[in-house]
Design a protein around this motif. Sequence first.
Motif, mmCIF file in Angstrom:
data_model
loop_
_atom_site.group_PDB
_atom_site.id
_atom_site.type_symbol
_atom_site.label_atom_id
_atom_site.label_comp_id
_atom_site.label_asym_id
_atom_site.label_seq_id
_atom_site.Cartn_x
_atom_site.Cartn_y
_atom_site.Cartn_z
ATOM 1 N N LYS A 122 -4.322 -4.098 -1.603
ATOM 2 C CA LYS A 122 -3.428 -3.768 -2.722
ATOM 3 C C LYS A 122 -4.239 -3.770 -4.004
ATOM 4 O O LYS A 122 -5.011 -4.686 -4.266
ATOM 5 C CB LYS A 122 -2.327 -4.831 -2.810
ATOM 6 C CG LYS A 122 -1.082 -4.502 -2.020
ATOM 7 C CD LYS A 122 0.165 -4.701 -2.919
ATOM 8 C CE LYS A 122 1.392 -4.081 -2.300
ATOM 9 N NZ LYS A 122 2.019 -4.990 -1.325
ATOM 10 N N ASN A 124 -4.793 -4.288 -7.925
ATOM 11 C CA ASN A 124 -4.174 -4.984 -9.056
ATOM 12 C C ASN A 124 -4.003 -4.012 -10.231
ATOM 13 O O ASN A 124 -4.408 -2.842 -10.141
ATOM 14 C CB ASN A 124 -4.973 -6.242 -9.423
ATOM 15 C CG ASN A 124 -6.384 -5.913 -9.897
ATOM 16 O OD1 ASN A 124 -6.646 -4.810 -10.380
ATOM 17 N ND2 ASN A 124 -7.298 -6.860 -9.749
ATOM 18 N N GLU A 125 -3.426 -4.482 -11.315
ATOM 19 C CA GLU A 125 -3.115 -3.586 -12.438
ATOM 20 C C GLU A 125 -4.361 -2.841 -12.933
ATOM 21 O O GLU A 125 -4.345 -1.627 -13.139
ATOM 22 C CB GLU A 125 -2.518 -4.382 -13.611
ATOM 23 C CG GLU A 125 -0.997 -4.524 -13.610
ATOM 24 C CD GLU A 125 -0.239 -3.259 -13.198
ATOM 25 O OE1 GLU A 125 -0.361 -2.246 -13.929
ATOM 26 O OE2 GLU A 125 0.461 -3.276 -12.154
ATOM 27 N N GLN A 127 -7.157 -2.227 -11.446
ATOM 28 C CA GLN A 127 -7.661 -1.252 -10.482
ATOM 29 C C GLN A 127 -6.803 0.010 -10.476
ATOM 30 O O GLN A 127 -7.310 1.120 -10.356
ATOM 31 C CB GLN A 127 -7.695 -1.866 -9.079
ATOM 32 C CG GLN A 127 -8.820 -2.879 -8.885
ATOM 33 C CD GLN A 127 -8.693 -3.608 -7.564
ATOM 34 O OE1 GLN A 127 -7.615 -4.094 -7.223
ATOM 35 N NE2 GLN A 127 -9.777 -3.714 -6.816
ATOM 36 N N LYS A 128 -5.486 -0.202 -10.616
ATOM 37 C CA LYS A 128 -4.596 0.972 -10.658
ATOM 38 C C LYS A 128 -4.932 1.855 -11.849
ATOM 39 O O LYS A 128 -4.976 3.081 -11.741
ATOM 40 C CB LYS A 128 -3.129 0.520 -10.753
ATOM 41 C CG LYS A 128 -2.521 0.175 -9.412
ATOM 42 C CD LYS A 128 -1.049 -0.183 -9.585
ATOM 43 C CE LYS A 128 -0.598 -1.041 -8.412
ATOM 44 N NZ LYS A 128 0.583 -1.856 -8.748
ATOM 45 N N TYR A 305 -11.857 -9.398 -9.199
ATOM 46 C CA TYR A 305 -10.672 -9.074 -8.409
ATOM 47 C C TYR A 305 -9.679 -10.231 -8.299
ATOM 48 O O TYR A 305 -8.498 -10.086 -8.560
ATOM 49 C CB TYR A 305 -11.116 -8.618 -7.021
ATOM 50 C CG TYR A 305 -9.983 -8.218 -6.120
ATOM 51 C CD1 TYR A 305 -9.117 -7.183 -6.480
ATOM 52 C CD2 TYR A 305 -9.776 -8.860 -4.903
ATOM 53 C CE1 TYR A 305 -8.085 -6.799 -5.656
ATOM 54 C CE2 TYR A 305 -8.741 -8.474 -4.071
ATOM 55 C CZ TYR A 305 -7.897 -7.447 -4.448
ATOM 56 O OH TYR A 305 -6.879 -7.070 -3.630
ATOM 57 N N ASN A 306 -10.182 -11.392 -7.931
ATOM 58 C CA ASN A 306 -9.282 -12.538 -7.766
ATOM 59 C C ASN A 306 -9.168 -13.389 -9.020
ATOM 60 O O ASN A 306 -8.710 -14.524 -8.979
ATOM 61 C CB ASN A 306 -9.766 -13.429 -6.624
ATOM 62 C CG ASN A 306 -9.620 -12.732 -5.294
ATOM 63 O OD1 ASN A 306 -8.666 -11.986 -5.095
ATOM 64 N ND2 ASN A 306 -10.564 -12.935 -4.401
ATOM 65 N N ASN A 307 -9.650 -12.818 -10.104
ATOM 66 C CA ASN A 307 -9.607 -13.529 -11.370
ATOM 67 C C ASN A 307 -10.538 -14.729 -11.463
ATOM 68 O O ASN A 307 -10.433 -15.521 -12.385
ATOM 69 C CB ASN A 307 -8.181 -13.992 -11.677
ATOM 70 C CG ASN A 307 -7.590 -13.116 -12.767
ATOM 71 O OD1 ASN A 307 -8.328 -12.603 -13.611
ATOM 72 N ND2 ASN A 307 -6.283 -12.946 -12.729
#
Length: 651
Positions: A122, A124-125, A127-128, A305-307
Amino acid sequence: MRAQVLLPKVFNFSFTYNTNQKKLRLGDIVEVPFGKKREIGVIWPGKNLEIKKIKIKNIHKKIDKFSLKENLIDYIRWFATYNMMPLGLVLKMVIGNGKNFFIKKDKDIDQNINISINSKFKLNEEQKNALNFLNLKNDKFDVSVLQGTTGSGKTLVYFERIKRIISEKKQALVLLPEIFLTNEFKSRFFDFFGFDPAIWHSKITPKNKRIIWKGIMNNKIKLVIGARSSLLLPFKNLGIIIVDEEHDTSYKQDEGVVYHARDMAVARASFEKIPIHLISSIPSLETFNNIQNKKFRHFKILKRYNNYPLPQTKIVNLNLKKIKNSFISEESIEIANKFLNKKEQVLFFINRRGYAPYLICKKCGFKQICSSCSMYLTFHKNKNKAICHHCLSERKISKKCSEGKICEFIMYGPGVEKIYEEVKKIFPSNKIEIFSSDYMKKKDQVNSLFSRISKNQVDILIGTQMISKGFNFPKLNCIIVVDADFSGRGYDLRTTEKNIQLYHQLSGRAGRFSSESLIVYQTLSPENITLNELIKNNSEEILKKELALRKKNLLPPFNRLLAIIVSANLQSLSFDGAREIKKHLEKISDIEILGPVDSPLLKIKNKYRSRLLIRFKEKNFKQKQISNLLNTLKISNKIKLTVDVDPVNFG
Ligand SMILES: [Zn+2]
Ligand SMILES: [Zn+2]
């Protein structure tokens, strides 16, 4: 009727043939007689010369179903001119030696495209947003740069991008800088797409090459992951090119056919009129410049990615510690222990293969130097030999020196094997492994090491530069750089750029799944500007300064450079040869010729090397003029010329 046919051989021109086939078109692949053999060639544009004295032979037959598109023909012609190489050799990179078309029995690869929608992926914002940005220009030539710190999930973004292209029945090409990464990526691709991509590099078998060639030409293969050479493959309907790790200097091919794969990929995209994405954590200086002057579009993913944050940094000043016979400071040992006690992995990074980079006799001062190159020999303990990293020749260490006395060699400076020994002494109860190309020659060696690392069966890794590239080690949270040296070798104008990329990449290996990670720089020069900017995570500042410096010194990307290396068995021959060539080149206007000088690596494989460096404004496309001139020169067979357009290494 007459037709011109280009053969995949060293010639820079096509040959004239007769044909009675009316349907022959440019780009068609044909079988022709050549000497006593049959060869495969391509119907090529050009004047059909009236040749009276030579008997013109007939084209034997057309190979059905296969032909090169016109834009690929144009690209081949441009590529040959730009890189100053024979047309036929470029064609060989596109279709191979032609033998492929004689063998019909191979099974096809059919990438049965049912892209599985795997819910574990999925975006994240951020990446979108990145994906939307890349999607913006889908059907025309457009260069966009996707920048994101290591671990920011850039790969997932371009996977989605590829998914869209494939769903439009087009083909996608992903370029990776190193062969060993293609295997590592293969499983990630499979996970996401649900089918195996075709893998292309110099080491795959001839049979696989054949299968892929055909699959690409008939559009059955949709996705290719490849090293440099894949950018010349004859795709039928290429829809996108992705250049991952675009800053990596491995994209520059230095031996044999010399070209820069990233730049050539951008050109290919422009001939194909398709988008190309350059992916990087810190762009190359050339790309950075193109972002600044708005030639390339640019999107930056800011978070991981995972902050998880990037590792914290610490400098250990080696000048303050007088440690005898040790390359690892007390402070670093303490830090490493903290992580090991939490069952987390620690990496000691040293960018030197082997055991010791220098072997010097402490009695007479004799240094072990390669007999065919001007290079120090590196001692490799696992082989108990001194090895030249240039020509790969190996030598047993002889105890006797030139004067017949018994020498006593000391090993000077640390290599990865030396650090391994030292770390073993410091951490006797831990499991320790070396991660270096000399220890990972075979595919199963690599795979088994990966699996041991991911199963947490390894506590400490000792790694060379290879480890900085694209690997994912979930439990690795502490990196100790044994010798952070930013001085570099004097002749490499990219030292600073290479260093920030290397250490940024490296630091990205740590803390991918942890909020507490650390990178320690042990150094003799703690005040170094690059190191300190690096620690502030201020790569943009460094790149800007570098650009200003390049501009001031009239270097690329503000001017184009072209190197001509003249090599010979004698130093005087190569130097005089270069001087002679310079005299002729001086007739060409608007170029500046520097040199000749002896190359910093004066001797390689018993050849002495002198170098001319030609500088001109980028808009003046001078290659053609220079090639034409070089072709008219009568060059002695005692010297050899190598031309390197946009040189990266100045050795
Ligand atoms: Zn050598
Ligand atoms: Zn000696």
